[in-house]
Design a protein around this motif. Structure first.
Motif, PDB file in Angstrom:
ATOM      1  N   ILE A 226      -5.569   4.108 -16.102  1.00 37.63           N
ATOM      2  CA  ILE A 226      -4.664   5.082 -15.523  1.00 37.63           C
ATOM      3  C   ILE A 226      -5.125   5.272 -14.039  1.00 37.63           C
ATOM      4  O   ILE A 226      -3.846   5.622 -13.084  1.00 37.63           O
ATOM      5  N   ALA A 227      -6.177   4.909 -13.448  1.00 39.74           N
ATOM      6  CA  ALA A 227      -6.445   5.052 -12.137  1.00 39.74           C
ATOM      7  C   ALA A 227      -5.533   4.182 -11.235  1.00 39.74           C
ATOM      8  O   ALA A 227      -4.828   4.399 -10.389  1.00 39.74           O
ATOM      9  N   ASP A 228      -5.423   2.957 -11.830  1.00 36.49           N
ATOM     10  CA  ASP A 228      -4.518   1.987 -11.135  1.00 36.49           C
ATOM     11  C   ASP A 228      -3.011   2.224 -11.050  1.00 36.49           C
ATOM     12  O   ASP A 228      -2.441   2.263  -9.965  1.00 36.49           O
ATOM     13  N   ALA A 229      -2.723   2.832 -12.122  1.00 34.87           N
ATOM     14  CA  ALA A 229      -1.241   2.963 -12.022  1.00 34.87           C
ATOM     15  C   ALA A 229      -1.031   4.169 -11.575  1.00 34.87           C
ATOM     16  O   ALA A 229       0.292   4.453 -11.008  1.00 34.87           O
ATOM     17  N   ASN A 230      -1.807   5.308 -11.444  1.00 37.80           N
ATOM     18  CA  ASN A 230      -1.680   6.227 -10.546  1.00 37.80           C
ATOM     19  C   ASN A 230      -1.465   6.005  -9.134  1.00 37.80           C
ATOM     20  O   ASN A 230      -0.633   6.588  -8.420  1.00 37.80           O
ATOM     21  N   ILE A 231      -2.106   5.004  -8.706  1.00 42.04           N
ATOM     22  CA  ILE A 231      -2.138   4.462  -7.365  1.00 42.04           C
ATOM     23  C   ILE A 231      -0.644   4.074  -7.346  1.00 42.04           C
ATOM     24  O   ILE A 231       0.157   4.502  -6.067  1.00 42.04           O
ATOM     25  N   VAL A 232      -0.132   3.321  -8.218  1.00 36.98           N
ATOM     26  CA  VAL A 232       1.159   2.832  -8.093  1.00 36.98           C
ATOM     27  C   VAL A 232       2.122   4.020  -7.822  1.00 36.98           C
ATOM     28  O   VAL A 232       3.115   4.062  -7.035  1.00 36.98           O
ATOM     29  N   VAL A 233       2.346   4.974  -8.681  1.00 39.16           N
ATOM     30  CA  VAL A 233       3.027   5.965  -8.916  1.00 39.16           C
ATOM     31  C   VAL A 233       3.228   6.873  -7.532  1.00 39.16           C
ATOM     32  O   VAL A 233       4.017   7.189  -6.918  1.00 39.16           O
ATOM     33  N   SER A 234       1.739   7.189  -7.006  1.00 42.33           N
ATOM     34  CA  SER A 234       1.510   7.661  -5.760  1.00 42.33           C
ATOM     35  C   SER A 234       2.105   6.982  -4.626  1.00 42.33           C
ATOM     36  O   SER A 234       2.748   7.582  -3.577  1.00 42.33           O
ATOM     37  N   ASP A 235       1.878   5.804  -4.601  1.00 43.90           N
ATOM     38  CA  ASP A 235       2.277   4.938  -3.235  1.00 43.90           C
ATOM     39  C   ASP A 235       3.546   4.703  -3.386  1.00 43.90           C
ATOM     40  O   ASP A 235       4.296   4.502  -2.254  1.00 43.90           O
ATOM     41  N   ALA A 236       4.316   4.536  -4.431  1.00 45.82           N
ATOM     42  CA  ALA A 236       5.741   4.059  -4.650  1.00 45.82           C
ATOM     43  C   ALA A 236       6.332   4.764  -5.799  1.00 45.82           C
ATOM     44  O   ALA A 236       6.534   4.532  -7.115  1.00 45.82           O
ATOM     45  N   PRO A 237       6.453   6.302  -5.568  1.00 44.72           N
ATOM     46  CA  PRO A 237       7.343   7.086  -6.539  1.00 44.72           C
ATOM     47  C   PRO A 237       8.624   6.451  -7.015  1.00 44.72           C
ATOM     48  O   PRO A 237       9.147   6.918  -8.029  1.00 44.72           O
TER      49      PRO A 237
END
Length: 186
Positions: free
Chosen positions: A65-76
């Protein structure tokens, strides 16, 4: 051979290749190369998605979840970030939060049939067929000249909807076939 050629490629190309390797089922090289990329670039979206997939497989849901959250945050605008985050949350058993993530993604990317497809897979596993129909309708309305979007909506109506739904999809498909416009960008 692919692994050798990956070493010579640019970091962005290597990262994209690890996602391709993962989709092809070559998990071991995908995981290893993703880890190498993340040693140099902690926020590389493609490598984070691959690592998140590995962490889900290992049942390390909080880390995934933490890794995927970074992706969503950095590249919405990255469809796969929402899909992986939703998958990780669902795997952890957090159905409500998984739904919220997919809904957030669909709000940000209303024309994305790819994101809708991932969301529908999850909805189907939950038995939520009415939301599948309404989701396909929303995507079709966001892409009024897309023959494919209306056809998908029609398929959902046939499978899970009713006659009124099927007629609405048929009319939308007919209009799309006669449309010569470009849909608005998301």
């Amino acid at each position: 051979l692919i692994a050798k050629s990956l070493k010579a490629q640019q970091p962005e190309a290597r990262a994209l290749m690890v996602r391709i390797l993962l989709v092809e089922g070559k998990t071991r090289p995908a995981y290893n190369i993703a880890d190498q990329i993340l040693q140099k670039d902690l926020r590389n979206g493609d490598a984070l998605l691959v690592r998140s997939a590995r962490l889900i497989a290992e049942k390390k849901f909080d880390e995934a979840i933490a890794d995927a959250n970074i992706v969503v945050s950095d590249a919405p605008q990255n469809v796969y970030g929402y899909a992986m985050l939703g998958k990780a949350l669902s795997a952890k058993g957090n159905k409500i939060r998984a739904r919220q993530v997919f809904e957030q993604g669909m709000d940000a990317l209303p024309q994305s049939r790819t994101l809708a497809r991932y969301y529908k897979e999850l909805l189907l596993s939950w038995g939520e067929t009415k939301r599948i129909v309404s989701l396909d309708k929303e995507v079709a309305l966001a892409n009024p000249s897309s023959i494919r979007s209306w056809a998908v909506f029609g398929e959902s109506c046939s499978r899970f909807g009713d006659a009124l739904c099927a007629e609405e999809a048929k009319q939308g498909l007919s209009r799309a076939k006669m449309s010569f416009i470009v849909d608005d960008p998301p």
